[in-house]
Design an enzyme around this catalytic site. Structure first.
Site, PDB file in Angstrom:
ATOM      1  N   ASP A 102     -28.434   0.284  21.206  1.00 44.56           N
ATOM      2  CA  ASP A 102     -29.237   1.188  20.394  1.00 44.56           C
ATOM      3  C   ASP A 102     -29.938   2.152  21.349  1.00 44.56           C
ATOM      4  OD1 ASP A 102     -28.563  -1.040  18.732  1.00 44.56           O
ATOM      5  OD2 ASP A 102     -30.187  -0.496  17.364  1.00 44.56           O
ATOM      6  N   LYS A 162     -28.917   5.881  13.504  1.00 45.11           N
ATOM      7  CA  LYS A 162     -30.068   5.038  13.194  1.00 45.11           C
ATOM      8  C   LYS A 162     -31.281   5.927  12.974  1.00 45.11           C
ATOM      9  CE  LYS A 162     -32.787   1.368  15.501  1.00 45.11           C
ATOM     10  NZ  LYS A 162     -32.800   0.453  16.671  1.00 45.11           N
ATOM     11  N   LYS A 194     -27.770   3.006  10.036  1.00 44.37           N
ATOM     12  CA  LYS A 194     -28.750   1.946  10.251  1.00 44.37           C
ATOM     13  C   LYS A 194     -30.128   2.459   9.880  1.00 44.37           C
ATOM     14  CE  LYS A 194     -30.797  -1.228  13.627  1.00 44.37           C
ATOM     15  NZ  LYS A 194     -30.703  -1.864  14.970  1.00 44.37           N
TER      16      LYS A 194
END
Length: 239
Positions: A102, A162, A194
């Site tokens: 991430d 995300k 996400k």
């Protein structure tokens, strides 16, 4: 437990990114990830998301399970270190056993699109075949900034977009999440979505599930293309 609650558990990135995390924290997190619903070993979360220093420990604890190992790296949560250092951090996480990284995008390069694209291509190369979740940090961007950043990340080969690091306000919002989902839909690629940042309640989670279905298709929400990053949501889903 109803179908949507079980689906949300299966799509959950069970997260612990606190400054005082220790080995015991990671052990508890991994144990819970493998069997989040007591007595139902067939139900497990999608991944755990942790700091890089705990990747080797989590890899041991998750060995032989289907729970994936994600790591917040590459300058997380603020990409203000030199690019070379951030890329080294990504490669180190992958070498340690992270299956997903991430990585927050450098929003300060929005006025330098060539520089932004170059950083994103370098990030893709550093991650290699590891799943790369590109963090847009939507709360710090304008609507146009969100669109431009999403498009650049998708073009560079991001596997997921995300919404937030979860380390700064306002985190995820329905408006921002819809913008990200719309850019994914427009790309024609199966880029994952996400949702992360301030998400705690079941009602919130269910609303994002419906958002994904309405923008990206009824079959979209599954662990390969939809995740929710949270540390406390699991308690609410099991309540």
């Amino acid at each position: 437990m109803d179908v949507d609650r079980e689906l949300l558990i299966r799509c959950l990135d069970l997260t612990s990114l606190d400054d005082d995390d220790d080995v015991a924290t990671i052990d508890r997190l991994c144990a819970r990830a493998v069997e989040p619903v007591p007595g139902r070993v067939e139900v497990r979360v999608a991944a755990v998301c942790i700091w890089p220093r705990f990747v080797p420990r989590a890899r041991e604890r998750l060995a032989g399970t289907q729970v994936r190992l994600a790591c917040a790296t590459g300058g997380f949560p603020v990409p203000d270190e030199p690019l070379a250092l951030r890329l080294d951090q990504i490669r180190a996480a992958v070498d340690s056993g992270a299956q997903e990284v991430d990585v927050v995008l450098n929003r300060w390069l929005l006025d330098e699109p060539d520089g932004l694209r170059a950083e994103l291509r370098a990030t893709r190369a550093a991650a290699g075949t590891t799943t790369w979740k590109a963090i847009v940090e939507t709360g710090a961007l304008t609507t146009e900034g969100i669109r431009l950043t999403c498009d650049a990340a998708i073009e560079a080969g991001a596997d997921f977009l995300k919404t937030s690091t979860g380390k700064g306000p306002p985190g995820a919002t329905p408006t921002a999440a819809a913008l990200v989902a719309e850019r994914i839909a427009a790309s024609g690629r199966a880029v994952g979505l996400k949702i992360s940042g301030g998400l705690r309640g079941v009602g919130q989670a269910e609303s994002y599930l419906e958002l994904a279905r309405s923008v990206l298709g009824s079959a979209w929400p599954n662990p390969s293309t939809f995740r929710i990053g949270a540390s406390t949501l699991l308690d609410a889903l099991l309540a």
